[in-house]
Design an enzyme around this catalytic site. Structure first.
Site, PDB file in Angstrom:
ATOM      1  N   HIS A 115      33.754  25.057  39.455  1.00  0.00           N
ATOM      2  CA  HIS A 115      33.942  23.597  39.369  1.00  0.00           C
ATOM      3  C   HIS A 115      34.344  23.020  40.715  1.00  0.00           C
ATOM      4  O   HIS A 115      34.765  23.738  41.624  1.00  0.00           O
ATOM      5  CB  HIS A 115      34.906  23.229  38.251  1.00  0.00           C
ATOM      6  CG  HIS A 115      36.366  23.476  38.506  1.00  0.00           C
ATOM      7  ND1 HIS A 115      37.202  22.489  38.939  1.00  0.00           N
ATOM      8  CD2 HIS A 115      37.140  24.570  38.347  1.00  0.00           C
ATOM      9  CE1 HIS A 115      38.450  22.971  39.024  1.00  0.00           C
ATOM     10  NE2 HIS A 115      38.436  24.231  38.681  1.00  0.00           N
ATOM     11  N   ASP A 126      42.284  25.926  44.189  1.00  0.00           N
ATOM     12  CA  ASP A 126      41.688  25.595  42.891  1.00  0.00           C
ATOM     13  C   ASP A 126      41.078  24.213  42.938  1.00  0.00           C
ATOM     14  O   ASP A 126      41.802  23.223  42.909  1.00  0.00           O
ATOM     15  CB  ASP A 126      42.789  25.654  41.821  1.00  0.00           C
ATOM     16  CG  ASP A 126      42.277  25.322  40.433  1.00  0.00           C
ATOM     17  OD1 ASP A 126      41.054  25.191  40.257  1.00  0.00           O
ATOM     18  OD2 ASP A 126      43.108  25.182  39.515  1.00  0.00           O
ATOM     19  N   HIS A 142      47.978  23.449  41.359  1.00  0.00           N
ATOM     20  CA  HIS A 142      47.829  22.095  40.812  1.00  0.00           C
ATOM     21  C   HIS A 142      48.789  21.070  41.421  1.00  0.00           C
ATOM     22  O   HIS A 142      49.114  20.061  40.786  1.00  0.00           O
ATOM     23  CB  HIS A 142      47.986  22.093  39.280  1.00  0.00           C
ATOM     24  CG  HIS A 142      46.760  22.567  38.563  1.00  0.00           C
ATOM     25  ND1 HIS A 142      46.607  22.430  37.199  1.00  0.00           N
ATOM     26  CD2 HIS A 142      45.634  23.159  38.997  1.00  0.00           C
ATOM     27  CE1 HIS A 142      45.433  22.935  36.839  1.00  0.00           C
ATOM     28  NE2 HIS A 142      44.831  23.389  37.908  1.00  0.00           N
ATOM     29  N   ASP A 183      36.311  30.307  39.584  1.00  0.00           N
ATOM     30  CA  ASP A 183      37.025  29.034  39.658  1.00  0.00           C
ATOM     31  C   ASP A 183      37.766  29.080  40.979  1.00  0.00           C
ATOM     32  O   ASP A 183      37.246  28.689  42.015  1.00  0.00           O
ATOM     33  CB  ASP A 183      37.941  28.944  38.429  1.00  0.00           C
ATOM     34  CG  ASP A 183      38.705  27.643  38.318  1.00  0.00           C
ATOM     35  OD1 ASP A 183      39.158  27.151  39.359  1.00  0.00           O
ATOM     36  OD2 ASP A 183      38.866  27.129  37.201  1.00  0.00           O
ATOM     37  N   GLU A 188      36.369  19.947  35.226  1.00  0.00           N
ATOM     38  CA  GLU A 188      36.903  21.173  34.600  1.00  0.00           C
ATOM     39  C   GLU A 188      38.374  21.008  34.307  1.00  0.00           C
ATOM     40  O   GLU A 188      38.884  21.435  33.282  1.00  0.00           O
ATOM     41  CB  GLU A 188      36.679  22.373  35.533  1.00  0.00           C
ATOM     42  CG  GLU A 188      37.060  23.721  34.925  1.00  0.00           C
ATOM     43  CD  GLU A 188      38.516  24.128  35.109  1.00  0.00           C
ATOM     44  OE1 GLU A 188      38.925  25.141  34.509  1.00  0.00           O
ATOM     45  OE2 GLU A 188      39.259  23.433  35.848  1.00  0.00           O
ATOM     46  N   GLU A 189      39.081  20.365  35.267  1.00  0.00           N
ATOM     47  CA  GLU A 189      40.537  20.275  35.147  1.00  0.00           C
ATOM     48  C   GLU A 189      40.965  19.523  33.891  1.00  0.00           C
ATOM     49  O   GLU A 189      42.021  19.775  33.333  1.00  0.00           O
ATOM     50  CB  GLU A 189      41.132  19.602  36.397  1.00  0.00           C
ATOM     51  CG  GLU A 189      40.966  20.409  37.684  1.00  0.00           C
ATOM     52  CD  GLU A 189      41.761  21.712  37.686  1.00  0.00           C
ATOM     53  OE1 GLU A 189      42.376  22.058  36.663  1.00  0.00           O
ATOM     54  OE2 GLU A 189      41.744  22.388  38.730  1.00  0.00           O
TER      55      GLU A 189
HETATM   56 ZN   LIG Z   1      40.200  25.394  38.522  1.00  0.00          ZN
END
Ligand SMILES: [Zn+2]
Length: 708
Positions: A350, A360, A510, A426, A397-398
């Site tokens: 993603h 990420d 994140h 990912d 995706e998140e």
């Molecule tokens: Zn991810």
């Protein structure tokens, strides 16, 4: 005409007549040679520089799904793929996304003279202010409902079921409280769900230094640890795909739109929640009174002692979401296979990130782009894959695996009949050390491929050597969780899949601090791990696309199922329950696996001994049986968690979306039965055992290709 010129004309005539045949019969270089070339084209420093350059460009701006910056990153991805001479296209969907419109969290307590409004802000790294900082989305939980919650604060450790049970045993009243829980053990959506079950009115989830920091090393940018103001943003949605289109694609409004319904029951949270930083949490925890928490519940924040509450601290949380139907974009590149263009090997990653997303997900995106460059080199030398290869770059995706799920739902039946495997990356790199998850028929090929790639952290050994030394038990995990875009492929359609990465968990996950600088300083300073990830991911795709006989081994599947069944049986089970049907079906699968492995050997020998067209059909049939056997593990009725989850062996369990247990249906039924007071629920456990056994028997028949 002289003798010589007569000879000349004879030769030129012969060449003219025979040349077309010569080129027909002249074998192209074996595909294995191209696979070696694929690995050697990673020679440093070329690949390291390309991959780091891609990552810097991909992460220049915050690019949450649906934002203008996300669309620009999509352009970059599609430009790079097209410049590698790959036919590229986009598929867009209109999906429901949520963004924070208003957030506030105030704390009052007898010790504080005035209520304190917590800042809820991540500080920019000193010396590295981003020119695009106004594009940073304020910290929030995607799909959290709008609302206010006012109540005494209760500390609930990791917010697991057992944590709330412990609070109940101690007589701590969670009802109408605002729960303070820490990240680190279960999916944030499950924390909110558990708090709601316990009667809480709202939840704040924070990052404790004990889980994401270090007492002595300081924090980013000096060290790899999460700064005190760092917040882990994320979704609290417990489903897959656009919540308004459960099971079908969110077709673009301009293309006529689609039916929209409410989300499936239990998929979205019922109470408002916010993620908060360690700094904000410390202010709250200092004001919580009541009994001292158990030692295991203590974190490392600057708090005299962790207490449970309730109160006297009172939290007042307000969150207003802006919900909007937003256009998202998946980018694809297709390399058509020559012999079997209707069989697909699919690679996916993603693109959307909560902020900069260097780990990420864009370490994975940079790696995918590196693969496209290497494939271009192969094609220039004359390589064409036997089967088709699709490179996918997913959006949203998140929020809940939305881009991939909408596409899988839209193409479900084509994927069912034609997809060989889905290879997900990912996060490609968060640090050293390779880790992998897979459906078990891919275990062998995964091991073989890692034996061919040099360990990026020690050139005297292979990735495989380092991997088996790492102590991962089991070495290869399974794909039952809802953690990334493999879920729709495995759990909804039954496509064999892999998910892999270097490094595992990382502290700035994140948060705003997951940026290029963090990657360059701590995640992968030389970008060698990215290059190795590209080698593994790409070679796996090449083997699956080019091997005449698919490199699947279903014996691993049977062995794996046997041990998973034993594990379940060893739990607290009522003696009325029998696992015999399950063991019998696994034995059938084992026999079919042994048989097809023999047939593969035979087909391989036959292929090398005579190149006749008559070989084509049996080999194709053999491969189709191996491709389709995985589909047989799916069941139209699906799991407890919801009918969308069709795979009876790998899927999330009801209580933990991160869970990666096998047989989630049996597992959930056992959980329910244990908590009930009658024998009836154990009959349901038996029913779930029979369902799994029937699916495994179907898989054994698909594999053997015989009718009963
Ligand atoms: Zn991810």
């Amino acid at each position: 005409m002289t003798k010589v010129s007569r000879w000349k004309s004879f030769i030129s005539l012969a060449v003219a007549v025979l040349l077309p045949f010569a080129t027909t019969f002249l074998p192209a270089p074996p595909r294995n040679d191209f696979h070696s070339l694929f690995l050697s084209s990673a020679a440093p420093p070329a690949s390291n520089t390309t991959v780091s350059d891609h990552l810097r460009r991909l992460t220049a701006r915050p690019h949450v799904s649906g934002s203008p910056a996300d669309a620009l990153v999509a352009r970059y991805v599609s430009d790079v793929l097209s410049s590698a001479a790959l036919p590229t296209h986009s598929v867009r969907y209109d999906v429901l996304l949520t963004f924070p419109s208003f957030r506030s969290l105030t704390l009052s307590s007898p010790e504080l003279r005035l209520p304190v409004a917590l800042p809820l802000t991540q500080l920019h790294v000193p010396g590295h202010p981003s020119p695009f900082s106004d594009e940073v989305v304020p910290t929030f939980h995607a799909y959290a409902p709008s609302g206010s919650a006012v109540g005494p604060a209760v500390y609930a450790n990791y917010g697991r079921r057992e944590d709330f049970s412990a609070l109940a045993r101690l007589g701590i009243n969670v009802s109408r409280s605002v729960v303070v829980a820490r990240y680190g053990k279960i999916h944030r959506g499950d924390i909110v769900k558990n708090a709601h079950h316990a009667g809480a009115a709202g939840v704040v989830i924070y990052t404790d230094t004990a889980d994401y920091g270090s007492e002595s090393d300081g924090w980013f940018p000096e060290s790899r640890w999460m700064p005190p103001s760092g917040v882990q943003v994320g979704t609290v949605y417990n489903g897959a795909g656009d919540p308004t289109t459960p099971g079908w694609a969110s077709t673009l409004e301009m293309a006529g739109g689609c039916e929209r319904a409410g989300p499936p029951e239990g998929a979205v949270a019922d109470i408002p929640s916010l993620p908060i930083s360690a700094a904000d949490a410390a202010i709250i925890l200092k004001e919580i009174g009541g009994p001292v928490a158990d030692e295991a519940w203590h974190g490392l924040l600057d708090v005299p002692v962790y207490r449970l509450g309730p109160g006297p601290a009172v939290l007042n949380l307000t969150y207003i979401a802006k919900e909007s139907i937003t256009t998202i974009e998946n980018v694809f590149a297709l390399i058509r296979g020559t012999e079997e263009p209707d069989r697909y090997v699919i690679l996916g990653n993603h693109r959307d990130a909560w902020t900069y997303g260097a780990v990420d997900p864009n370490s994975g995106t940079a790696t995918l782009l590196e693969i496209s460059g290497r494939l271009e080199k192969l094609m220039k030398r004359g390589w064409k894959p036997r089967r088709s290869i699709i490179l996918c770059n997913w959006d949203a995706e998140e929020y809940g695996l939305i881009g991939s799920t909408e596409w899988v739902e839209e193409n479900r039946e084509v994927l069912r009949s034609k997809a060989i495997a889905y290879l997900n990356v990912d996060i490609a790199v968060a640090g050293p050390g390779f880790h992998a998850y897979a459906t078990p028929q891919l275990d062998d090929i995964l091991k073989q491929v890692t034996q061919q790639v040099e360990d990026p952290d020690n050139s005297s050994r292979t990735v495989y050597d380092a991997w088996i030394d790492s102590g991962d038990t089991p070495l290869i995990g399974r794909l039952g969780g809802g953690g990334s875009d493999y879920a729709p492929f495995v759990q909804h359609v039954g496509v064999p899949a892999v998910d892999m990465f270097f490094g595992g968990g990382y502290p700035v996950y994140h948060s705003i601090y997951d940026d290029y600088q963090w990657m360059e300083k701590f995640g992968d300073p030389m970008f060698r791990r990215h290059v190795a990830a590209a080698s593994i991911w790409g070679l796996l795709a090449l083997r699956l696309a080019d091997d005449k006989i698919l490199p699947f081994n279903y014996l691993s599947y049977a062995t794996e199922l046997q041990s998973s069944a034993k594990e379940l049986e060893a739990g607290e089970i009522d003696k009325s329950v029998s696992f015999v049907p399950l063991y019998e079906s696994i034995e059938k699968l084992r026999k079919s696996a042994v048989e097809i492995n023999k047939q593969k050997e035979f087909a391989r020998d036959a292929w090398f001994s005579k190149w006749t067209k008559t070989q084509t059909l049996p080999v194709r049939d053999l491969n189709d049986r191996m491709m389709m056997a995985e589909r047989a593990f799916t069941d139209a009725d699906g799991l407890f968690k919801g009918p969308w989850y069709k795979h009876l062996i790998y899927g999330p369990s009801k209580q933990d979306d991160y869970g990666s247990k096998s047989f989630p249906g049996i597992d959930d039924a056992i959980e329910e039965a244990k908590n009930a007071n009658s024998l009836d629920p154990w009959k349901h456990v038996q029913h779930e055992i029979w369902r799994a056994a029937r699916a495994i028997t179907q898989a054994s028949l698909v594999l053997s290709g015989e009718f009963t």
